[in-house]
Design an enzyme around this catalytic site. Structure first.
Site: not given
Ligand code: PLP
Length: 380
Positions: A123, A324
């Site tokens: 992310h 998924s």
């Molecule tokens: C793999 C992954 N990690 C972290 C996040 C971040 O999460 P949040 O938007 O709840 O902060 C996302 C959001 O899409 C994600 O897909």
């Protein structure tokens, strides 16, 4: 809801927003946020200044909190992720990003000289978190499916055998829903005789999917992780972003400090925290339960498979990773993608079949793509 005793400008603004959101939800295909939920029985709790500041496992001076409910939520996820209650600690976060910040913070406190390894499909917030924490880092290549390239991980670790390894494992990547294989990551550690490591699992979206499918990959405390972050508003759905982070107590003890002002341990990242979001998660857990989550997951995966088949049926190559609801396809027809709020990255686009997405949405979306292509041949 807008109400006639309001000043007209306020009334008009609220009505316009309501319209915008009703229409927006009908074409909400690109992000993993389930818009189908009903928290109406919780509306009365909007009338209290709830605040869950402090450690949910310690009674604070402030009684206007939902710490006991929060503890139940933490225990639900602890059981889901195969952690022993005595060995685990956690809290309800503001979302996946905060949970990842927390997990990596614990990794840094365990190994201040450690290097963080994370795949290029991680992310976008991960490099930012590492910058905030000033941690040394090494990005690892991904395969075409979005999974970490374990050969590249082994090469990178081999070059830095002197430094402890902090691995961020993706339990479902953002764009492609790929799950990093914890057994293979451990096998790499083993092959290099690496003993000092810390694993944080980013299970923002798929953390609420994998426990409800048949034969999931092992991804949780059973597979030797130290901490895990999951979002609450993604698969479950909530009007306020939220999530849960769980970590082994042994790591949390390193960072917790007693604070007289709140009469609690300061073991969370924020001070003030929502008292409403634990209530929402608890309500979803109590009313849907494991059977409800299993049915929701099955619905999402069935719709995803339908989308893959429909796309492929008209000659657009679409695919998804096992377990998924993220359907990956080539970036195309920009106005249509924008209308349907589709997320893109370079040449790739995806749609996500969360709870509110039905087959009819896929049909209409595809019809619009095909109409656009016949009206604008050769133009995106
Ligand atoms: C793999 C992954 N990690 C972290 C996040 C971040 O999460 P949040 O938007 O709840 O902060 C996302 C959001 O899409 C994600 O897909």
């Amino acid at each position: 809801m807008p109400n006639s005793s309001l000043p007209p400008n306020v009334q008009a603004r609220l009505e316009a927003l309501t319209e915008q959101f009703i229409r927006g939800v009908e074409q909400f295909l690109g992000y993993p946020c389930n818009a189908r939920f009903d928290y109406r029985p919780l509306y009365p709790f909007l009338s209290y200044p709830l605040n869950n500041a402090g450690d949910p496992f310690i009674d604070t001076h402030n009684r206007l909190n939902t710490h006991d409910i929060e503890r139940q939520v933490v225990y639900f996820f602890a059981e889901l992720f195969h952690a022993r209650r005595e060995a685990i600690w956690g809290y309800v976060t503001g979302g996946g990003t905060e949970g990842n910040l927390y997990g990596l913070f614990l990794g840094r406190e365990q190994y201040p000289e450690g290097i963080v390894y994370y795949s290029e499909d991680s992310h976008y917030s991960i490099p930012k978190i590492l910058k905030l924490l000033r941690m040394r880092q090494r990005q690892i290549k991904s395969t075409a499916s979005g999974e970490m390239d374990y050969g590249d991980l082994a090469r990178a670790l081999n070059g830095r055998r002197d430094a402890p390894a902090i691995v961020l494992a993706n339990i479902g990547t953002t764009m492609k829903g790929a799950v990093d294989d914890l057994e293979r990551i451990h096998a790499v550690f083993e092959s290099l005789s690496l003993r000092d490591y810390h694993i944080h699992a980013d299970a923002a979206f798929h953390g609420m999917i994998l426990p409800f499918v048949d034969r999931p990959p092992v991804f949780d405390f059973q597979a030797g992780i130290d901490s895990i972050a999951v979002s609450g508003h993604k698969m479950l759905g909530a009007p306020v972003p939220c999530g849960v982070v769980l970590a082994k107590k042994v790591h949390v003890r390193r960072i917790a400090r007693m604070v007289e002002y709140v009469g609690s341990l300061d073991s969370t990242i924020p001070g003030s925290r929502s008292g409403l979001t634990p209530l929402m998660l608890w309500y979803a857990i109590e009313t849907l339960g494991r059977d409800g989550f299993r049915a929701l997951t099955a619905h999402c995966l069935e719709t995803a498979e339908y989308a893959v088949e429909r796309f492929n049926g008209v000659g657009i190559s679409a695919w998804r990773n096992p377990h998924s609801p993220i359907v990956v396809f080539p970036r195309m027809a920009e106005p249509v993608l924008r209308r349907w709020q589709i997320a893109v990255h370079a040449e790739t686009a995806h749609l996500v079949t969360v709870g509110h997405v039905e087959k009819r949405h896929i049909d209409t979306f595809l019809e619009e793509i095909l109409n656009h292509e016949s009206d604008h041949p050769g133009h995106p």
